[in-house]
Write an enzyme that holds these catalytic residues in place. Sequence first.
Site, PDB file in Angstrom:
ATOM      1  N   LYS A  68      40.929  43.895  21.728  1.00 40.99           N
ATOM      2  CA  LYS A  68      41.355  43.779  23.139  1.00 40.99           C
ATOM      3  C   LYS A  68      41.969  42.398  23.389  1.00 40.99           C
ATOM      4  O   LYS A  68      43.045  42.277  23.977  1.00 40.99           O
ATOM      5  CB  LYS A  68      40.152  43.964  24.047  1.00 40.99           C
ATOM      6  N   CYS A  71      34.691  34.656  37.999  1.00 38.76           N
ATOM      7  CA  CYS A  71      34.185  36.011  37.683  1.00 38.76           C
ATOM      8  C   CYS A  71      32.684  35.831  37.443  1.00 38.76           C
ATOM      9  O   CYS A  71      32.135  34.753  37.573  1.00 38.76           O
ATOM     10  CB  CYS A  71      34.887  36.591  36.463  1.00 38.76           C
ATOM     11  N   ARG A 108      35.726  29.655  35.759  1.00 32.36           N
ATOM     12  CA  ARG A 108      36.878  29.887  34.884  1.00 32.36           C
ATOM     13  C   ARG A 108      38.204  29.384  35.462  1.00 32.36           C
ATOM     14  O   ARG A 108      39.101  30.135  35.803  1.00 32.36           O
ATOM     15  CB  ARG A 108      36.961  31.365  34.514  1.00 32.36           C
ATOM     16  N   ASP A 125      31.246  35.793  23.002  1.00 29.96           N
ATOM     17  CA  ASP A 125      31.367  37.224  23.326  1.00 29.96           C
ATOM     18  C   ASP A 125      30.382  38.091  22.547  1.00 29.96           C
ATOM     19  O   ASP A 125      30.296  39.286  22.809  1.00 29.96           O
ATOM     20  CB  ASP A 125      32.795  37.719  23.056  1.00 29.96           C
ATOM     21  N   ARG A 148      35.865  48.330  30.036  1.00 30.36           N
ATOM     22  CA  ARG A 148      36.920  47.316  29.924  1.00 30.36           C
ATOM     23  C   ARG A 148      37.123  46.905  28.472  1.00 30.36           C
ATOM     24  O   ARG A 148      38.205  46.505  28.081  1.00 30.36           O
ATOM     25  CB  ARG A 148      36.556  46.073  30.728  1.00 30.36           C
TER      26      ARG A 148
HETATM   27  C1  EPZ Z   1      39.077  34.191  26.219  1.00 29.05           C
HETATM   28  O1  EPZ Z   1      38.925  33.875  27.593  1.00 29.05           O
HETATM   29  C2  EPZ Z   1      38.545  35.607  26.053  1.00 29.05           C
HETATM   30  N1  EPZ Z   1      39.335  36.528  26.875  1.00 29.05           N
HETATM   31  C3  EPZ Z   1      37.080  35.645  26.484  1.00 29.05           C
HETATM   32  O2  EPZ Z   1      36.599  36.963  26.261  1.00 29.05           O
HETATM   33  C4  EPZ Z   1      36.286  34.678  25.598  1.00 29.05           C
HETATM   34  O3  EPZ Z   1      34.941  34.670  26.003  1.00 29.05           O
HETATM   35  C5  EPZ Z   1      36.881  33.268  25.741  1.00 29.05           C
HETATM   36  O4  EPZ Z   1      38.301  33.305  25.390  1.00 29.05           O
HETATM   37  C6  EPZ Z   1      36.190  32.264  24.833  1.00 29.05           C
HETATM   38  O5  EPZ Z   1      36.299  32.679  23.506  1.00 29.05           O
HETATM   39  C7  EPZ Z   1      40.547  36.941  26.417  1.00 29.05           C
HETATM   40  O6  EPZ Z   1      40.997  36.549  25.354  1.00 29.05           O
HETATM   41  C8  EPZ Z   1      41.294  37.904  27.285  1.00 29.05           C
HETATM   42  P1  EPZ Z   1      38.849  29.916  27.405  1.00 29.05           P
HETATM   43  P2  EPZ Z   1      39.617  32.536  28.192  1.00 29.05           P
HETATM   44  O7  EPZ Z   1      40.062  29.472  28.137  1.00 29.05           O
HETATM   45  O8  EPZ Z   1      40.927  32.321  27.536  1.00 29.05           O
HETATM   46  C9  EPZ Z   1      37.153  26.653  30.362  1.00 29.05           C
HETATM   47  C10 EPZ Z   1      35.575  38.985  26.800  1.00 29.05           C
HETATM   48  O9  EPZ Z   1      34.397  39.276  27.010  1.00 29.05           O
HETATM   49  N2  EPZ Z   1      38.547  26.531  30.825  1.00 29.05           N
HETATM   50  O10 EPZ Z   1      38.767  29.704  25.922  1.00 29.05           O
HETATM   51  O11 EPZ Z   1      39.572  32.624  29.646  1.00 29.05           O
HETATM   52  C11 EPZ Z   1      36.529  27.991  30.728  1.00 29.05           C
HETATM   53  O12 EPZ Z   1      35.988  27.951  32.034  1.00 29.05           O
HETATM   54  C12 EPZ Z   1      36.156  37.727  27.400  1.00 29.05           C
HETATM   55  O13 EPZ Z   1      36.372  39.664  26.099  1.00 29.05           O
HETATM   56  C13 EPZ Z   1      38.873  25.498  31.708  1.00 29.05           C
HETATM   57  O14 EPZ Z   1      38.020  24.695  32.103  1.00 29.05           O
HETATM   58  O15 EPZ Z   1      38.570  31.445  27.698  1.00 29.05           O
HETATM   59  C14 EPZ Z   1      35.461  28.161  29.668  1.00 29.05           C
HETATM   60  O16 EPZ Z   1      34.307  27.440  30.078  1.00 29.05           O
HETATM   61  C15 EPZ Z   1      35.155  36.980  28.276  1.00 29.05           C
HETATM   62  N3  EPZ Z   1      40.155  25.392  32.141  1.00 29.05           N
HETATM   63  C16 EPZ Z   1      36.071  27.480  28.433  1.00 29.05           C
HETATM   64  O17 EPZ Z   1      37.137  26.657  28.921  1.00 29.05           O
HETATM   65  C17 EPZ Z   1      41.147  26.250  31.718  1.00 29.05           C
HETATM   66  O18 EPZ Z   1      42.306  26.093  32.135  1.00 29.05           O
HETATM   67  C18 EPZ Z   1      36.659  28.443  27.428  1.00 29.05           C
HETATM   68  O19 EPZ Z   1      37.579  29.266  28.130  1.00 29.05           O
HETATM   69  C19 EPZ Z   1      40.787  27.291  30.831  1.00 29.05           C
HETATM   70  C20 EPZ Z   1      39.489  27.412  30.393  1.00 29.05           C
END
Ligand code: EPZ
Length: 428
Positions: A22, A125, A130, A315, A407
Amino acid sequence: MDRIRIRGGKPLEGEIRISGAKNAALPLMVACLLTDEPLKLLNIPHLADITQLASLLAQLGVEINMSGETGHEAEAGRVLTLTARQIASTTAPYEIVRKMRASFLVSGPLLARCGRAEVSLPGGCAIGDRPVDLHLKALEALGARVTLNDGYVIAEAPYGLKGARIDFPMASVGATENALMAASLAQGETLISNAACEPEIGDLGRCLIAMGARIEGLGTPTIRVSGQDKLRGATHRVLPDRIEAGTYALAPVIAGGRIKLMGAQMSTIASLAPILRALDVDLSEEEDGVTVSGNGDKRGEVDVTTEPYPGFPTDLQAQLMALLCTVQGTSQITETIFENRFMHVPELGRMGARISVNGQVATIEGVKSLTGAPVMATDLRASVSLVLAGLAAEGETIVHRIYHLDRGFERIEEKLGKCGADIVRLKD
Ligand code: EPZ
């Protein structure tokens, strides 16, 4: 709302085909915006998030052709051909973005292709607030003017994006993907440092290269992109879903039995393998998949911290916790990625699990057996941890609000049911 009923205590035996990932399919679909030629994606999973993103892309003017939807082909995943001949709109509305945060990924490609993107802030969420500040930092570094207005991000680059240095203060999967796609059409060189290294980013990068992008350093924290004037169409097969594979690897461990994960390699479950071996779980790899064999009696003490790739993935945190609830001994899980990703704890507690949470650390005392109960899904991965717990529990478990589950897990009741689980979807 649909529910899932599980009558636990039955060992599992059989094969589960692992679907396309996904979290690779979503950014790959967005990449179609970078070219006016057809992008053909193979092995697309049948998931609500995919359908949701397809409807957003259609609103932006993308022509979408989906095939392989039913029957035996369903096993092989869908074929999705996306053609962004013309971009009809550069606005991604709140109604869609709020439901699926990955929609925010359209901001970089729209900006790179059209010089403008107006995308609703995703908002928080269940698992955390996030923010998208790192995405915006990357787009500004590439020369975009970014303003916020009425909950929308407006990014403009009327004269095109320019290659730049993008130094991320922390690894972010989505921000790295956004930067990679935008930089592919920028003028000049971009150097991304502290890039996230998740395999899904590598899959996106390989597709972009097939489309004509010039990218070096995929899979490392330093990625170099030489922007191109134009990208072409391509055909790309989505890699297997390591989170789905890890989830189903845990099923025969928690319930007993043996499952062959068709289409997975040992590398697909690399983060989980050492933990399973520490619990005396038997893993074997063949040409067409990985077989996991578990037995009833599980002993051991595990201390896991979630980290960016190649660390243990957040995850899989809820799913591992469900298993550890049934392992004799005291284990610990520390969640470092999201601030509120223990919502499955009280639900597992309703099934007799003994878990205490102190800040980001959960301590799990294994119990002899869990008992079935009505429980509520709160987010995608928490919901599947309740299904796993239900497979091991004595009696009947009803999981409510399984729209969360749909999802990210394709036809879960079919896949587990074919392996002997007593699991049915109750439609209201
Ligand atoms: C991706 O989300 C995945 N989703 C998430 O999977 C996964 O948990 C996550 O990466 C971490 O591996 C998809 O790929 C669609 P991040 P993403 O940006 O990109 C902070 C699932 O269950 N952050 O790596 O949103 C954020 O709050 C989902 O399939 C900022 O602070 O994750 C988090 O604490 C859930 N500012 C950390 O970084 C930003 O601009 C990691 O987030 C972006 C992120």
